[in-house]
Write an enzyme that holds these catalytic residues in place. Structure first.
Site, PDB file in Angstrom:
ATOM      1  CG  LEU A 148      -7.557   5.018  -6.722  1.00 18.54           C
ATOM      2  CD1 LEU A 148      -7.764   3.824  -7.660  1.00 18.54           C
ATOM      3  CD2 LEU A 148      -7.301   4.524  -5.302  1.00 18.54           C
ATOM      4  CG  ASP A 149      -1.290   8.047  -4.844  1.00 18.43           C
ATOM      5  OD1 ASP A 149      -1.833   9.143  -4.633  1.00 18.43           O
ATOM      6  OD2 ASP A 149      -0.766   7.351  -3.955  1.00 18.43           O
ATOM      7  CE  LYS A 150       1.935   8.701 -14.471  1.00 14.10           C
ATOM      8  NZ  LYS A 150       3.137   9.466 -14.918  1.00 14.10           N
ATOM      9  NE  ARG A 247       2.946   5.656  -2.742  1.00 16.19           N
ATOM     10  CZ  ARG A 247       3.183   6.652  -3.583  1.00 16.19           C
ATOM     11  NH1 ARG A 247       2.184   7.411  -4.031  1.00 16.19           N
ATOM     12  NH2 ARG A 247       4.431   6.908  -3.961  1.00 16.19           N
TER      13      ARG A 247
END
EC number: 5.4.99.-
Length: 330
Positions: A148-150, A247
């Site tokens: 997962l992205d930060k 996104r």
């Protein structure tokens, strides 16, 4: 030699010699295909690489991956696995939602980086996992099979054995892992839909992804959960798993995620927003995206595993402000 290269070359490894006899039922099959069935702990790509490197012998001889088998041959496999010690164990709290001898499902908070890297040498999820289970150092990428992205919160599955890692990677590649997200997007959406748009590296910004004709297939399904005056809470389901997929796709259909400066641009305050909503939006410094549900077949038993994680407090506070703004501005 640079420090990272030196560290990589100094990594100890685990080694073992495995043996098997080709059963009659695999006669007529290719060597690489039979090997994948006889040694399921290891991925096909890893086994093929070992064949090409001469680490696998058939009746004492090094043969190509496409060698056709007759049955009864002796196989010797020299296994050599690097330990994942690029990251050090750190005592960082983990929100574990499911755990057994084969897998861990963790609820990652926003702001936590998954892997150590440039600018984030420590303090990552991988550091925390190695403290929780030091044996993860023997699994590729410390057992982490997807990321997962930060600034995205939510559920991730981690493999604790080689066999579990291989099985989960295969499930992901076969699109058999159900990953469901909650997202808050700009705009009052009226219906759900499906975004089928290939994604690749942005042509001018290497830190971003973009919809492009020569990109890799990417499919996102979404549906409306709750409408507000100027924004919408949606549910997204990934059919593929490209970097930044939700996104990029939501920005592509002109409903970028709230708080996503990378794909949505600067903060947009709705006209007539209540002071509370304006404050909530100014204080929300990440993309409003949460991995809320994860379903997969257990890599050992094959039984379904389903785990859910509630939305984090920052998203709940933003939703409360949106509901109040919608009510007040009717």
């Amino acid at each position: 030699m640079s420090e990272p290269e030196s560290r990589l070359n100094e990594r100890p490894s685990t080694a073992a010699r495995l043996a098997a006899t080709v059963p009659d039922g695999l006669a007529g099959r290719r060597f690489d295909q039979a090997l994948a069935e006889l040694f399921p702990d290891y991925s096909r790509s890893r086994l093929t690489a070992w064949i090409k490197a001469g680490a696998v012998r058939l009746d004492g001889e090094v043969v190509p991956p496409r060698q056709i088998l007759r049955g009864g041959e002796a196989i010797e496999l020299d296994v050599r696995m690097e330990r994942e010690i690029g990251a050090q164990a750190e005592e960082i709290p983990l929100d574990i939602r499911y755990e057994d001898a084969d897998v861990i499902v963790v609820n990652k908070p926003p702001g936590l980086v998954v892997h150590p890297g440039a600018g984030n040498p420590a303090g990552t999820l991988q550091n925390a996992l190695l403290h929780h289970d030091p044996k993860l150092a023997e699994i590729p990428r410390g057992g982490i099979v997807h990321r997962l992205d930060k600034d995205t919160s939510g559920l991730m599955v981690v493999a604790r054995t080689l066999r579990a890692h291989t099985a989960l990677v295969e499930q992901l590649s076969e699109r058999d892992v159900h990953r469901q997200y909650a997202a808050i997007v700009y705009g009052a959406m009226v219906a759900g839909g499906r975004v089928d748009a290939p994604i690749g590296r942005h042509p001018h910004d290497r830190l971003k992804q973009a919809v492009r004709e020569d990109g890799r297939e990417a499919i996102t399904h979404y549906r409306v959960r709750e409408r507000f005056r100027t924004m919408t809470l949606i549910e997204c389901r990934l059919e593929t798993g490209r970097t930044h997929q939700i996104r990029v796709h939501m920005a592509h259909v002109r409903h970028p995620l709230v708080g996503d400066a990378q794909y949505g641009g600067l903060l947009k305050l709705p006209k007539g927003a209540t002071p509370e909503l304006a404050a909530a939006l100014r204080g929300f410094r990440r993309q409003a995206l949460h991995a809320e549900k994860l379903e997969f077949a257990h890599p050992k038993s094959g039984k379904p595993v389903a785990v859910e994680a509630e939305r984090p407090a920052d998203m709940e506070a933003l939703l409360a402000a949106l509901r109040a703004d919608t009510k007040e501005n009717g």
